[in-house]
Design an enzyme around this catalytic site. Sequence first.
Site, mmCIF file in Angstrom:
data_model
loop_
_atom_site.group_PDB
_atom_site.id
_atom_site.type_symbol
_atom_site.label_atom_id
_atom_site.label_comp_id
_atom_site.label_asym_id
_atom_site.label_seq_id
_atom_site.Cartn_x
_atom_site.Cartn_y
_atom_site.Cartn_z
ATOM 1 N N PHE A 126 -12.764 16.809 -6.442
ATOM 2 C CA PHE A 126 -11.753 17.920 -7.422
ATOM 3 C C PHE A 126 -10.360 17.361 -7.563
ATOM 4 C CE2 PHE A 126 -9.238 20.079 -10.053
ATOM 5 C CZ PHE A 126 -9.690 20.041 -11.125
ATOM 6 N N ASP B 153 -5.648 16.468 0.353
ATOM 7 C CA ASP B 153 -5.520 16.990 -0.774
ATOM 8 C C ASP B 153 -5.292 18.652 -0.845
ATOM 9 O OD1 ASP B 153 -5.142 18.272 -3.284
ATOM 10 O OD2 ASP B 153 -6.448 17.150 -4.566
ATOM 11 N N LYS C 291 0.590 23.522 -6.805
ATOM 12 C CA LYS C 291 0.143 24.955 -6.743
ATOM 13 C C LYS C 291 0.829 26.439 -6.297
ATOM 14 C CE LYS C 291 -4.848 24.254 -7.409
ATOM 15 N NZ LYS C 291 -4.622 24.373 -9.355
#
Length: 400
Positions: free
Chosen positions: A140, A225, A254
């Site tokens: 993802f 990531d 984030k």
Amino acid sequence: MKTQEYIDIEDKFGARNYKPLDVVLCRGEGIWVWDVEGNKYLDCLSAYSAVNQGHAHPKIKQAMLDQAEQLTLTSRAFRNDQLPFLYRELCHLTRSHKVLPMNSGAEAVETAIKSVRKWGYESKGVKADQAEIIVCNDNFHGRTLAIIGFSTDDNARKNFGPFAPGFKIIPFGDAKALEDAITPNTVAFMVEPIQGEAGVIIPPDGYLKQVRDICTRNNVILILDEIQTGLGRTGKMLAEEHEGIEADLTLIGKALSGGFYPVSAVLSNEAVLGLLQPGQHGSTFGGNPLACAVARQALKVLVEENMVENAAETGAYFLGQLKQIKSPAIKEVRGRGLMIAIELVEGTPGGARAICEKLMTMGILCKETHTYTIRFAPPLVITKKDIDWAMDKIKTAFSV
């Protein structure tokens, strides 16, 4: 207004691309959030790890307010007095050499894809339009069109094609599969150190070291990531530190703003990011002074308030407590730091959603991923006392 009234308005006017729990939140502080009817909840999702520092951290809030009174946006057509310091502080903190700021995690991923393709053509000598990037099953990395093109989630892909070529998918955690997949056209391997959306899937010990070695030997750029795993979530500033490696490109986002503002960044070196020339990539809001001021303070409190160390200590405690739950519904408990999952036995009535809904009524907010996995990822300021309080509720949820 009551909860259902808010839900009715949202359902009437909003696109239904999410399936949230039916709680309407209006305030947050630390690890706690409150709904519109005054009920208090322990947040065990942290906005998918965007709120590592806790809700409404006062120092980050003040940095945002102070900067908002000075200058919020210039675009990168001009320089600002916050961006240089964010560059320097990020590089010092993560041992990086170059930084490219963006807004969202998906934009950071797209930036990485563009950058390594350019590196492949201009430095590695790959023929035009032949560059390949290797990714993993169940990955993802976001929801843009290019990214979902190499997703293996049918729900994310169906009826959104055609997709961009140039990606090869291999099993996650399998170093040999990576070595076998590499060709002269391979420019990069992009991987999550721990697969978050897949259900906190942790690769075998030594996997990242093997991957680092394979990429180095084959002149392939390693992209990690760390948008979910980075900035303290796993008990290290970056998850790569668990195996003592350094990626060529690291993606963060984030928690880079502590939940106050969309901020992301690509961390790399001159060899890759140095190839980008003016006009070839950018963002109106990327690197804006408000974002930079917020990100600088978000990083500062992570370090000064020992949140990373607390994630390691309380995460190990939380994981240990969860593993002691005896329930026929639980297949496995796994995690690292405060990135934890309970996987249920397939066929458990109601699946993970039912457990999440039950916990909501007890004052704990967490979220299912796929059908049978529950993630627990509270802010990094949680204490053992808070965990003990939560464990009483969690045990009860699994005892019925």
